[in-house]
Design a protein around this motif. Structure first.
Motif, PDB file in Angstrom:
ATOM      1  N   ASP A 129       0.831  -1.212   0.000  1.00  0.00           N
ATOM      2  CA  ASP A 129       0.000   0.000   0.000  1.00  0.00           C
ATOM      3  C   ASP A 129       0.860   1.254   0.000  1.00  0.00           C
ATOM      4  O   ASP A 129       0.510   2.264  -0.631  1.00  0.00           O
ATOM      5  CB  ASP A 129      -0.919   0.006   1.222  1.00  0.00           C
ATOM      6  CG  ASP A 129      -2.023  -1.042   1.126  1.00  0.00           C
ATOM      7  OD1 ASP A 129      -2.392  -1.405  -0.001  1.00  0.00           O
ATOM      8  OD2 ASP A 129      -2.502  -1.501   2.181  1.00  0.00           O
ATOM      9  N   GLY A 130       2.001   1.197   0.697  1.00  0.00           N
ATOM     10  CA  GLY A 130       2.911   2.343   0.712  1.00  0.00           C
ATOM     11  C   GLY A 130       3.477   2.635  -0.666  1.00  0.00           C
ATOM     12  O   GLY A 130       3.608   3.803  -1.055  1.00  0.00           O
ATOM     13  N   ASP A 131       3.816   1.573  -1.418  1.00  0.00           N
ATOM     14  CA  ASP A 131       4.314   1.764  -2.773  1.00  0.00           C
ATOM     15  C   ASP A 131       3.258   2.419  -3.651  1.00  0.00           C
ATOM     16  O   ASP A 131       3.561   3.303  -4.463  1.00  0.00           O
ATOM     17  CB  ASP A 131       4.712   0.407  -3.386  1.00  0.00           C
ATOM     18  CG  ASP A 131       5.893  -0.228  -2.675  1.00  0.00           C
ATOM     19  OD1 ASP A 131       6.756   0.532  -2.200  1.00  0.00           O
ATOM     20  OD2 ASP A 131       5.949  -1.460  -2.605  1.00  0.00           O
ATOM     21  N   VAL A 132       2.015   1.972  -3.504  1.00  0.00           N
ATOM     22  CA  VAL A 132       0.916   2.545  -4.293  1.00  0.00           C
ATOM     23  C   VAL A 132       0.768   4.035  -3.983  1.00  0.00           C
ATOM     24  O   VAL A 132       0.640   4.868  -4.892  1.00  0.00           O
ATOM     25  CB  VAL A 132      -0.403   1.809  -4.006  1.00  0.00           C
ATOM     26  CG1 VAL A 132      -1.565   2.491  -4.729  1.00  0.00           C
ATOM     27  CG2 VAL A 132      -0.304   0.349  -4.440  1.00  0.00           C
ATOM     28  N   ALA A 133       0.793   4.384  -2.704  1.00  0.00           N
ATOM     29  CA  ALA A 133       0.652   5.791  -2.307  1.00  0.00           C
ATOM     30  C   ALA A 133       1.798   6.629  -2.862  1.00  0.00           C
ATOM     31  O   ALA A 133       1.578   7.746  -3.374  1.00  0.00           O
ATOM     32  CB  ALA A 133       0.604   5.898  -0.780  1.00  0.00           C
ATOM     33  N   ASN A 134       3.014   6.098  -2.781  1.00  0.00           N
ATOM     34  CA  ASN A 134       4.168   6.835  -3.301  1.00  0.00           C
ATOM     35  C   ASN A 134       4.024   7.096  -4.798  1.00  0.00           C
ATOM     36  O   ASN A 134       4.277   8.211  -5.283  1.00  0.00           O
ATOM     37  CB  ASN A 134       5.461   6.054  -3.039  1.00  0.00           C
ATOM     38  CG  ASN A 134       5.877   6.097  -1.591  1.00  0.00           C
ATOM     39  OD1 ASN A 134       5.508   7.016  -0.860  1.00  0.00           O
ATOM     40  ND2 ASN A 134       6.642   5.105  -1.164  1.00  0.00           N
ATOM     41  N   VAL A 135       3.638   6.072  -5.540  1.00  0.00           N
ATOM     42  CA  VAL A 135       3.516   6.213  -6.990  1.00  0.00           C
ATOM     43  C   VAL A 135       2.430   7.224  -7.345  1.00  0.00           C
ATOM     44  O   VAL A 135       2.616   8.076  -8.233  1.00  0.00           O
ATOM     45  CB  VAL A 135       3.223   4.849  -7.642  1.00  0.00           C
ATOM     46  CG1 VAL A 135       2.815   5.015  -9.103  1.00  0.00           C
ATOM     47  CG2 VAL A 135       4.435   3.943  -7.531  1.00  0.00           C
ATOM     48  N   LEU A 136       1.295   7.157  -6.659  1.00  0.00           N
ATOM     49  CA  LEU A 136       0.195   8.072  -6.967  1.00  0.00           C
ATOM     50  C   LEU A 136       0.566   9.521  -6.642  1.00  0.00           C
ATOM     51  O   LEU A 136       0.308  10.429  -7.444  1.00  0.00           O
ATOM     52  CB  LEU A 136      -1.058   7.664  -6.197  1.00  0.00           C
ATOM     53  CG  LEU A 136      -1.700   6.328  -6.603  1.00  0.00           C
ATOM     54  CD1 LEU A 136      -2.911   6.026  -5.734  1.00  0.00           C
ATOM     55  CD2 LEU A 136      -2.105   6.348  -8.079  1.00  0.00           C
ATOM     56  N   VAL A 137       1.186   9.748  -5.495  1.00  0.00           N
ATOM     57  CA  VAL A 137       1.547  11.122  -5.101  1.00  0.00           C
ATOM     58  C   VAL A 137       2.618  11.678  -6.027  1.00  0.00           C
ATOM     59  O   VAL A 137       2.488  12.791  -6.569  1.00  0.00           O
ATOM     60  CB  VAL A 137       2.024  11.143  -3.637  1.00  0.00           C
ATOM     61  CG1 VAL A 137       2.613  12.517  -3.297  1.00  0.00           C
ATOM     62  CG2 VAL A 137       0.876  10.827  -2.694  1.00  0.00           C
ATOM     63  N   VAL A 138       3.694  10.913  -6.226  1.00  0.00           N
ATOM     64  CA  VAL A 138       4.789  11.384  -7.083  1.00  0.00           C
ATOM     65  C   VAL A 138       4.303  11.575  -8.517  1.00  0.00           C
ATOM     66  O   VAL A 138       4.660  12.545  -9.187  1.00  0.00           O
ATOM     67  CB  VAL A 138       5.972  10.399  -7.032  1.00  0.00           C
ATOM     68  CG1 VAL A 138       7.050  10.818  -8.019  1.00  0.00           C
ATOM     69  CG2 VAL A 138       6.552  10.348  -5.628  1.00  0.00           C
ATOM     70  N   GLY A 139       3.466  10.648  -8.987  1.00  0.00           N
ATOM     71  CA  GLY A 139       2.948  10.765 -10.355  1.00  0.00           C
ATOM     72  C   GLY A 139       2.110  12.015 -10.552  1.00  0.00           C
ATOM     73  O   GLY A 139       2.243  12.721 -11.558  1.00  0.00           O
ATOM     74  N   CYS A 140       1.249  12.313  -9.582  1.00  0.00           N
ATOM     75  CA  CYS A 140       0.409  13.519  -9.697  1.00  0.00           C
ATOM     76  C   CYS A 140       1.254  14.798  -9.658  1.00  0.00           C
ATOM     77  O   CYS A 140       0.991  15.743 -10.417  1.00  0.00           O
ATOM     78  CB  CYS A 140      -0.631  13.530  -8.576  1.00  0.00           C
ATOM     79  SG  CYS A 140      -1.933  12.293  -8.765  1.00  0.00           S
ATOM     80  N   VAL A 186      11.473   5.810 -12.601  1.00  0.00           N
ATOM     81  CA  VAL A 186      11.583   5.249 -11.256  1.00  0.00           C
ATOM     82  C   VAL A 186      10.230   4.731 -10.761  1.00  0.00           C
ATOM     83  O   VAL A 186      10.144   3.630 -10.196  1.00  0.00           O
ATOM     84  CB  VAL A 186      12.153   6.295 -10.283  1.00  0.00           C
ATOM     85  CG1 VAL A 186      12.005   5.830  -8.842  1.00  0.00           C
ATOM     86  CG2 VAL A 186      13.622   6.552 -10.587  1.00  0.00           C
ATOM     87  N   ILE A 187       9.168   5.510 -10.976  1.00  0.00           N
ATOM     88  CA  ILE A 187       7.872   5.057 -10.468  1.00  0.00           C
ATOM     89  C   ILE A 187       7.290   3.926 -11.304  1.00  0.00           C
ATOM     90  O   ILE A 187       6.332   3.280 -10.881  1.00  0.00           O
ATOM     91  CB  ILE A 187       6.856   6.221 -10.392  1.00  0.00           C
ATOM     92  CG1 ILE A 187       6.469   6.718 -11.788  1.00  0.00           C
ATOM     93  CG2 ILE A 187       7.372   7.344  -9.526  1.00  0.00           C
ATOM     94  CD1 ILE A 187       5.358   7.750 -11.754  1.00  0.00           C
TER      95      ILE A 187
END
Length: 293
Positions: A129-140, A186-187
Motif C-alpha cells: 500500500d505504501g508503494d501505491v501511495a508513493n507512486v500516486l503522489v509522485v505521479g500527480c 523510477v515510479i
C-alpha cells in the motif's frame, strides 16, 4: 472481467500500472518529439545503482533511484557541452557504467539472484500500500509540473536554436526534462522492470505520434494508450499466469503495430491507398491526353 478486482494485490497492481502508463505516456511525448529515446534507456539503467544502494541499506527505493538518475542526467548534460564528444557518446559511456555499478552493488547482498530479477523484470504483483501511495503522489506531482512547463518544453523539443534565440534557458530545460524522465522511470520500475521500462516510456507516445498531427491530441492519446496497455497486460497476466511486465510491453507493442498499419493519415495502409490513388489519377490524366491527341 471483475475477478481480478477481488484480489487486493491486483487492485494495487492496477493502480500502479495505470499511473505508470499515464505518466510515461505524457513524458514520453517530449522524449519522442526530441528524438531522445536513447537518453530514456540510459536513465533507466542509471537508476539501477541507486535502487541497488537503497535495497542494500534498506531505505526508499524510489528516492535512491531518483538521486542516481538525476545525477546521471546532470553528468550527461555537462559532459555533452564538450564539442569533442557528441551526446550519444556520453550517453553510451554512462549507460554501461551505471548498469555495471548497479550489478556490482547488488551482487554484494544475500539473495542476489532474486533481487536482480525483481529489479530487471518488475514485481508489480508484490507491491505494498505504501508503494501505491508513493507512486500516486509522485505521479500527480510530476504531471502538475509537466503541465506547468509544457510550453517551454515543447519549444525546446521542436527547435532548440529558435528556443535559445528567444531567450529560453535551454540547458536548464534539458535538465528538467531529464529529471522528469528519471522520475517517470523510477515510479514505473515496479510495473515493468528496468529492462522493459523504456517501452512504456516510448511506445505509447510513438503510437500517438502516428495517430495525430496535433500536439495536444498526442498528449491525451499517449497516456490513454499507456494506461490501456497496462490494464490489458495485467488482465492477460492474471488470466494466463504469465509475466505481467512483459505482457504490458507486448500489448503496447501490439497497439504500436496497429497504429503503424491503420493510422488515418500516416498508417501503412493509408499511404498505400494514397499512392494507388495517385497512380490511377496519373493514368487517367495520361489517358485523357492520349484521347485528346
Amino acid at each position: 472481467m471483475t475477478d481480478p478486482w477481488n484480489h487486493v494485490f491486483m487492485r494495487r497492481a492496477f493502480l500502479v500500472a495505470a499511473m505508470s502508463g499515464v505518466v510515461c505516456g505524457v513524458i514520453g511525448c517530449y522524449v519522442v518529439l526530441r528524438g531522445m529515446a536513447f537518453i530514456g534507456d540510459t536513465v533507466a539503467h542509471a537508476v539501477f545503482p541507486g535502487v541497488s544502494i537503497a535495497f542494500v541499506f534498506q531505505f526508499n527505493l524510489v528516492l535512491g533511484g531518483a538521486v542516481a538518475g538525476l545525477l546521471t542526467a546532470v553528468l550527461v548534460a555537462v559532459f555533452s557541452q564538450n564539442r569533442r564528444l557528441k551526446e550519444d557518446t556520453v550517453i553510451g559511456v554512462l549507460f554501461a557504467a551505471a548498469f555495471g555499478l548497479g550489478i556490482v552493488i547488488l551482487s554484494s547482498t544475500a539473495g542476489y539472484s532474486g533481487s536482480l530479477e525483481s529489479f530487471l523484470f518488475g514485481q508489480i504483483l508484490g507491491i505494498s500500500d505504501g508503494d501505491v501511495a508513493n507512486v500516486l503522489v509522485v505521479g500527480c506531482v510530476l504531471l502538475a509540473v509537466t503541465l506547468a512547463m509544457s510550453g517551454r518544453l515543447v519549444a525546446v523539443s521542436l527547435d532548440r536554436e529558435t528556443a535559445r534565440a528567444a531567450g529560453l534557458p535551454v540547458f536548464w530545460l534539458d535538465l528538467a526534462l531529464y529529471a522528469m524522465v528519471t522520475v517517470a522511470i523510477v515510479i514505473s520500475l515496479q510495473a515493468v522492470g528496468n529492462i522493459l521500462v523504456l517501452a512504456l516510456l516510448i511506445t505509447p507516445a510513438a503510437c500517438a505520434r502516428l495517430l495525430t498531427d496535433r500536439l495536444g491530441v498526442m498528449m491525451v492519446l499517449a497516456p490513454v494508450i499507456g494506461a490501456a496497455a497496462s490494464f490489458l497486460g495485467l488482465y492477460l497476466s492474471f488470466a494466463f499466469n504469465l509475466a505481467a511486465g512483459g505482457l504490458i510491453v507486448l500489448v503496447a507493442t501490439a497497439f504500436f503495430l496497429l497504429s503503424w498499419l491503420f493510422a488515418p493519415r500516416h498508417g501503412l495502409l493509408r499511404r498505400a491507398r494514397h499512392r494507388s490513388d495517385e497512380v490511377r489519377r496519373a493514368q487517367a490524366e495520361e489517358g485523357g491526353v492520349v484521347e485528346a491527341t
